[in-house]
Structure formats: structure tokens, C-alpha cells
Design an enzyme around this catalytic site. Structure first.
Site, PDB file in Angstrom:
ATOM      1  N   ARG A 130      23.450  28.564 107.057  1.00 58.63           N
ATOM      2  CA  ARG A 130      24.069  28.400 105.735  1.00 58.63           C
ATOM      3  C   ARG A 130      24.448  26.938 105.473  1.00 58.63           C
ATOM      4  O   ARG A 130      24.340  26.460 104.339  1.00 58.63           O
ATOM      5  CB  ARG A 130      25.283  29.320 105.616  1.00 58.63           C
ATOM      6  CG  ARG A 130      24.903  30.797 105.583  1.00 58.63           C
ATOM      7  CD  ARG A 130      26.118  31.698 105.777  1.00 58.63           C
ATOM      8  NE  ARG A 130      27.104  31.517 104.724  1.00 58.63           N
ATOM      9  CZ  ARG A 130      28.316  32.071 104.761  1.00 58.63           C
ATOM     10  NH1 ARG A 130      28.683  32.809 105.809  1.00 58.63           N
ATOM     11  NH2 ARG A 130      29.163  31.872 103.769  1.00 58.63           N
TER      12      ARG A 130
ATOM     13  N   ARG B 224      25.115  38.374 115.615  1.00 57.46           N
ATOM     14  CA  ARG B 224      26.387  38.744 114.991  1.00 57.46           C
ATOM     15  C   ARG B 224      26.454  38.122 113.598  1.00 57.46           C
ATOM     16  O   ARG B 224      27.114  37.111 113.378  1.00 57.46           O
ATOM     17  CB  ARG B 224      27.543  38.262 115.869  1.00 57.46           C
ATOM     18  CG  ARG B 224      27.541  38.908 117.249  1.00 57.46           C
ATOM     19  CD  ARG B 224      28.537  38.230 118.168  1.00 57.46           C
ATOM     20  NE  ARG B 224      28.555  38.840 119.513  1.00 57.46           N
ATOM     21  CZ  ARG B 224      29.218  38.347 120.545  1.00 57.46           C
ATOM     22  NH1 ARG B 224      29.910  37.225 120.406  1.00 57.46           N
ATOM     23  NH2 ARG B 224      29.188  38.950 121.713  1.00 57.46           N
TER      24      ARG B 224
ATOM     25  N   ASP C 110      27.252  37.186 109.771  1.00 54.46           N
ATOM     26  CA  ASP C 110      28.532  37.001 109.100  1.00 54.46           C
ATOM     27  C   ASP C 110      28.756  38.039 108.007  1.00 54.46           C
ATOM     28  O   ASP C 110      27.827  38.732 107.573  1.00 54.46           O
ATOM     29  CB  ASP C 110      28.594  35.610 108.452  1.00 54.46           C
ATOM     30  CG  ASP C 110      28.516  34.480 109.455  1.00 54.46           C
ATOM     31  OD1 ASP C 110      28.808  34.720 110.636  1.00 54.46           O
ATOM     32  OD2 ASP C 110      28.155  33.357 109.049  1.00 54.46           O
TER      33      ASP C 110
ATOM     34  N   TYR D  77      15.133  33.676 109.771  1.00 55.81           N
ATOM     35  CA  TYR D  77      16.013  33.932 108.639  1.00 55.81           C
ATOM     36  C   TYR D  77      15.332  33.480 107.357  1.00 55.81           C
ATOM     37  O   TYR D  77      14.494  32.579 107.365  1.00 55.81           O
ATOM     38  CB  TYR D  77      17.318  33.159 108.774  1.00 55.81           C
ATOM     39  CG  TYR D  77      18.301  33.688 109.782  1.00 55.81           C
ATOM     40  CD1 TYR D  77      19.319  34.562 109.400  1.00 55.81           C
ATOM     41  CD2 TYR D  77      18.239  33.288 111.113  1.00 55.81           C
ATOM     42  CE1 TYR D  77      20.242  35.030 110.326  1.00 55.81           C
ATOM     43  CE2 TYR D  77      19.158  33.754 112.042  1.00 55.81           C
ATOM     44  CZ  TYR D  77      20.157  34.625 111.639  1.00 55.81           C
ATOM     45  OH  TYR D  77      21.062  35.091 112.561  1.00 55.81           O
TER      46      TYR D  77
END
Length: 245
Positions: free
Chosen positions: A197, A50, A52, A110
Site C-alpha cells: 500500500r 495476514r 490488513d 497482489y
């Protein structure tokens, strides 16, 4: 009834993330709408990650159940004719009826990109964070080593996190430079809300000389979000892919 898996790539700039919500349009909403129109059924996709608002993906995974006679491998071609240009299906195929994209053992990868130059580059502004300060990649890599392995990452997740267990396993963090672009690659079995992040924001503080690399170990052990660095902007983050083990 068959279960179909999609590999989904998207530019997250114009979307409020993956999951359906009230405050704006999302990737999940678009997929549900266009699949339902295509297959003449009420389709609800289940996503693996999910992401952002503003985060991009090259290889997110979603599944849905359908009674269509269209061969699963052809659905990607038909669906891409209906999707906006910033969302594209890279592959569609049939999977086992009990396959669930979130409840399988996986390695998620990522990348976070930083444009490190004197001035911003308008061509990459939607896909990277701009930093004009000199960045020491060796310090960032040294700091990152404290985060590899199984740890409690409570210091590196948003206070909005609903999960009770904040232990996660990071298998790799590495940095590379391509011209003026610095790219962090991070792999793990799963990540908490905003975890990547916040890790990036913290390691960047190390690279800019504001934190010593050893301080990351203290942050990790504190299990306190206030100890870690800021959350890096969403635009620099891309979900590269999900490997099912």
C-alpha cells in the site's frame, strides 16, 4: 491426524483483516469457528498472509490439523455451506504434516486497483481507490523499476513493523489499464507490513506528477518511512495468489 490446506477467497470489506484481534471480527476467527463446528474439534488455522483490515483475497492459504474422517477434498464443499457469502473456500486438500504456509519459499502476487475517471463508480467503490487526476502510467512504471530486485524496503513499511530484517525481494511490478481501471500487479517473495500500500501510494505520486520517477531511488536508499508517499487505501488491494516454490 492429517494436515489440510485451504485456498481462501474473501471480500475484506466487513472484516478487521485476517488475524484474530480484539477490536472486530476477522477471517481467521470465522474459519476457526465454522471449522470447529463442522468437524466437532477445536480447530485453529494458520494463515500464509495476514492481510490488513479491508484488504481482499482471491487466493490466501491456510492450514489446520484434524482427525476428521471427511476426505480433505470434500471439506471445502461442507465448509462453504456454513461460511458467510463474503468468504469462500476455493480448494481443500491434504498436505504433508510439516507443511507450514508461512515458512516455505513462495511468490506472492497482489493487485492494486485505481478507478481513474471523472467521477466515482459505485459498483467498484469497495474494490478500488478513486482518483480523478490524470495518471501517467509510464512514469509509474519507470519509478517502479527502482523497486524491483532485492532491497531494504524500510522506507516502504509501517513504523509498527516488528521485524528486524526489512530486506525483501520484489520480482515484478507492472501496470495495465482496463477502461477506467488502472491495475498494478506486484509480485515478491514476501512483503513487510503495509509495504504494498505504501509502494502504491508512492508510485501514484509519480503518476500524478508530484514526484519524479528518479525520486523513488532516493526514497529507497533513505530507509526512512517519512520520505515515502502515503499509504493507499486498503479497499484497492487484493491478494491474488501464493505460489509455493
Amino acid at each position: 491426524m492429517v494436515r489440510v490446506k485451504l485456498i481462501v477467497a474473501y471480500d475484506g470489506t466487513n472484516y478487521c483483516g485476517w488475524q484474530i484481534q480484539d477490536n472486530g471480527i476477522t477471517i481467521e476467527e470465522i474459519l476457526n469457528r465454522e471449522l470447529s463446528n463442522l468437524l466437532k474439534e477445536d480447530i485453529k488455522v494458520i494463515g500464509a498472509s495476514r492481510t490488513d483490515s479491508g484488504v481482499h483475497a482471491l487466493g490466501n492459504v491456510a492450514v489446520f490439523d484434524t482427525e476428521t474422517k471427511i476426505p480433505p477434498e470434500k471439506i471445502s464443499f461442507a465448509l462453504n455451506q456454513r461460511l458467510p457469502e463474503d468468504i469462500r473456500i476455493q480448494e481443500s486438500c491434504q498436505v504433508a504434516d510439516d507443511f507450514h504456509p508461512r515458512f516455505c519459499d513462495t511468490i506472492k502476487t497482489y493487485e492494486y486497483k485505481i478507478w481513474n475517471a471523472r467521477f466515482p463508480n459505485p459498483i467498484v467503490r469497495l474494490y478500488s481507490k478513486f482518483v480523478y487526476y490524470k495518471i501517467d502510467m509510464e512514469k509509474m512504471q519507470k519509478a517502479a523499476e527502482y523497486l524491483v530486485g532485492e532491497h531494504d524496503f524500510k522506507s516502504f513499511c509501517s513504523t509498527r513493523t516488528q521485524v528486524e530484517n526489512t530486506v525483501r525481494t520484489v520480482t515484478e511490478i507492472s501496470f495495465r489499464r482496463e477502461g477506467d481501471m488502472i491495475i498494478m500487479k506486484i509480485c515478491g517473495t514476501g512483503f513487510l507490513y503495509n509495504m504494498v500500500r505504501i509502494i502504491m501510494g508512492t508510485l501514484l505520486k509519480c503518476g500524478m506528477g508530484m514526484y519524479e520517477p528518479e525520486y523513488v531511488k532516493e526514497i529507497l536508499e533513505a530507509c526512512d518511512r517519512q520520505k515515502a508517499g502515503p499509504k493507499a487505501e486498503a479497499c484497492g488491494l487484493t491478494l491474488v495468489g501464493i505460489e509455493y516454490l
